[in-house]
Design a protein around this motif. Structure first.
Motif, PDB file in Angstrom:
ATOM      1  N   TYR A  69      -1.105   4.509  -4.883  1.00 50.61           N
ATOM      2  CA  TYR A  69      -2.065   4.199  -3.835  1.00 50.61           C
ATOM      3  C   TYR A  69      -1.921   2.717  -3.502  1.00 50.61           C
ATOM      4  O   TYR A  69      -1.378   1.935  -4.293  1.00 50.61           O
ATOM      5  N   PRO A  70      -2.404   2.312  -2.333  1.00 51.08           N
ATOM      6  CA  PRO A  70      -2.207   0.918  -1.917  1.00 51.08           C
ATOM      7  C   PRO A  70      -2.935  -0.062  -2.831  1.00 51.08           C
ATOM      8  O   PRO A  70      -3.962   0.264  -3.431  1.00 51.08           O
ATOM      9  N   VAL A  71      -2.390  -1.267  -2.922  1.00 53.03           N
ATOM     10  CA  VAL A  71      -3.047  -2.348  -3.667  1.00 53.03           C
ATOM     11  C   VAL A  71      -3.313  -3.492  -2.698  1.00 53.03           C
ATOM     12  O   VAL A  71      -2.755  -3.538  -1.595  1.00 53.03           O
ATOM     13  N   SER A  72      -4.150  -4.418  -3.104  1.00 58.00           N
ATOM     14  CA  SER A  72      -4.508  -5.528  -2.228  1.00 58.00           C
ATOM     15  C   SER A  72      -3.365  -6.531  -2.125  1.00 58.00           C
ATOM     16  O   SER A  72      -2.511  -6.633  -3.010  1.00 58.00           O
ATOM     17  N   GLU A  73      -3.392  -7.303  -1.047  1.00 58.86           N
ATOM     18  CA  GLU A  73      -2.403  -8.362  -0.872  1.00 58.86           C
ATOM     19  C   GLU A  73      -2.518  -9.396  -1.989  1.00 58.86           C
ATOM     20  O   GLU A  73      -1.521  -9.976  -2.424  1.00 58.86           O
ATOM     21  N   GLN A  74      -3.742  -9.608  -2.472  1.00 60.70           N
ATOM     22  CA  GLN A  74      -3.946 -10.569  -3.550  1.00 60.70           C
ATOM     23  C   GLN A  74      -3.225 -10.142  -4.827  1.00 60.70           C
ATOM     24  O   GLN A  74      -2.628 -10.974  -5.514  1.00 60.70           O
TER      25      GLN A  74
ATOM     26  N   GLU B 273      -0.436 -12.248  -6.817  1.00 59.53           N
ATOM     27  CA  GLU B 273      -0.557 -12.586  -8.235  1.00 59.53           C
ATOM     28  C   GLU B 273       0.671 -12.111  -9.011  1.00 59.53           C
ATOM     29  O   GLU B 273       1.158 -12.796  -9.916  1.00 59.53           O
ATOM     30  N   PHE B 274       1.182 -10.954  -8.641  1.00 64.79           N
ATOM     31  CA  PHE B 274       2.387 -10.416  -9.283  1.00 64.79           C
ATOM     32  C   PHE B 274       3.567 -11.356  -9.034  1.00 64.79           C
ATOM     33  O   PHE B 274       4.320 -11.693  -9.954  1.00 64.79           O
TER      34      PHE B 274
ATOM     35  N   SER C 252       5.634  -3.403   0.827  1.00 61.02           N
ATOM     36  CA  SER C 252       4.405  -2.860   1.376  1.00 61.02           C
ATOM     37  C   SER C 252       3.340  -2.775   0.295  1.00 61.02           C
ATOM     38  O   SER C 252       3.627  -2.453  -0.858  1.00 61.02           O
ATOM     39  N   GLN C 253       2.100  -3.062   0.672  1.00 62.22           N
ATOM     40  CA  GLN C 253       0.978  -2.903  -0.261  1.00 62.22           C
ATOM     41  C   GLN C 253       0.839  -1.433  -0.670  1.00 62.22           C
ATOM     42  O   GLN C 253       0.242  -1.127  -1.699  1.00 62.22           O
TER      43      GLN C 253
END
Length: 216
Positions: free
Chosen positions: A130-135, A139-140, A170-171
Motif C-alpha cells: 500500500y502507498p507510504v507517505s513522501e516523508q 527518511e529512507f 512511487s509512494q
C-alpha cells in the motif's frame, strides 16, 4: 504479474547469493548443471531462468528440493562471456519478479524427497503493498545516504542515482525501493532470503530502513 505458471523454466541454484527483483548481478558460473541451465534458458526460454538460493552454501550437487529455498526470483540473462578460468562463464543477470517453484522430477521412495532436475514450474509470488507517505520515502533515503557515507567501499552507481534522486520511486511502490536497495546491502544472505520471502512491500521497506540505521 502473470496469472498462470511458467512451465519448465530452467533452475539455477545460488550459493550465498540472493537475487531480488530489479537487482542486477554478475556471477562466475562453473557448475556443469548451471552452465547447461543457462544454455537452455538462452536457447529455449527467452533467456529466462529461475534463480533460487541453496540452503547449504558449500554443497556442490543439489539432489532434492529440500536443499533449496522455496522462494526465488525469475531473472533474465543479460550477457554471457567466457571467463579466464577453464569451463566457466561470467554471466550478468537481472531480477524480474519473485516466484515460488514446484520442481519437475520423481519422488525418491527411500527418502520421500522430490528429486531436482533442471526444470521447474514457476508461480509468481504475489506482493501485498500500500502507498507510504513522501516523508517515509525521504527518511529512507536519508538513512541510505548515511549508510553509504559510513561504508568503506564506493556505492554502486544505481545507489548513487537513488540518493541523488536521479531515480525516483512511487509512494505506491515501497517494495520496489526496498528490493533495489537490498540487492546491494552487505548483509548475510540468510537475512536477504528472509526478506525475499516477505510478501509485504511496506514491511520490507521498514526492515531495510532498520538495517540501514543499525549499520550507519
Amino acid at each position: 504479474m502473470m496469472n498462470i505458471p511458467l512451465s519448465k523454466i530452467p533452475i539455477m541454484a545460488l550459493r550465498e547469493v540472493v537475487l531480488f527483483p530489479k537487482g542486477i548481478i554478475p556471477l562466475l558460473v562453473g557448475r556443469e548443471l548451471t552452465i547447461r541451465a543457462i544454455g537452455r534458458a538462452v536457447s529455449y526460454h527467452n533467456r529466462k531462468i529461475f534463480m533460487v538460493t541453496q540452503r547449504d552454501p558449500v554443497a556442490w550437487d543439489i539432489r532434492s528440493r529440500s536443499e533449496l529455498f522455496e522462494i526465488g526470483t525469475v531473472a533474465k540473462i543479460l550477457e554471457i562471456v567466457e571467463a579466464p578460468q577453464p569451463n566457466a562463464l561470467r554471466v550478468l543477470f537481472e531480477g524480474l519478479y519473485r516466484a515460488r517453484f514446484i520442481p519437475h522430477g520423481s519422488s525418491d521412495p527411500k527418502h520421500g524427497l522430490r528429486k531436482i532436475t533442471s526444470l521447474a514450474n514457476v508461480y509468481p509470488f504475489e506482493e501485498r503493498s500500500y502507498p507510504v507517505s513522501e516523508q517515509r520515502i525521504s527518511e529512507f533515503l536519508s538513512a541510505l545516504n548515511a549508510y553509504i557515507l559510513k561504508s568503506e567501499k564506493p556505492a554502486p552507481k544505481i545507489i548513487e542515482r537513488i540518493i541523488n534522486k536521479d531515480i525516483t520511486f512511487s509512494q505506491a511502490s515501497p517494495g520496489i525501493l526496498a528490493d533495489t536497495v537490498l540487492q546491494y546491502l552487505r548483509i548475510d544472505y540468510q537475512k536477504k532470503q528472509e526478506l525475499l520471502e516477505s510478501a509485504g512491500g511496506v514491511e520490507r521497506m521498514d526492515a531495510v530502513y532498520e538495517l540501514l540505521q543499525d549499520n550507519s
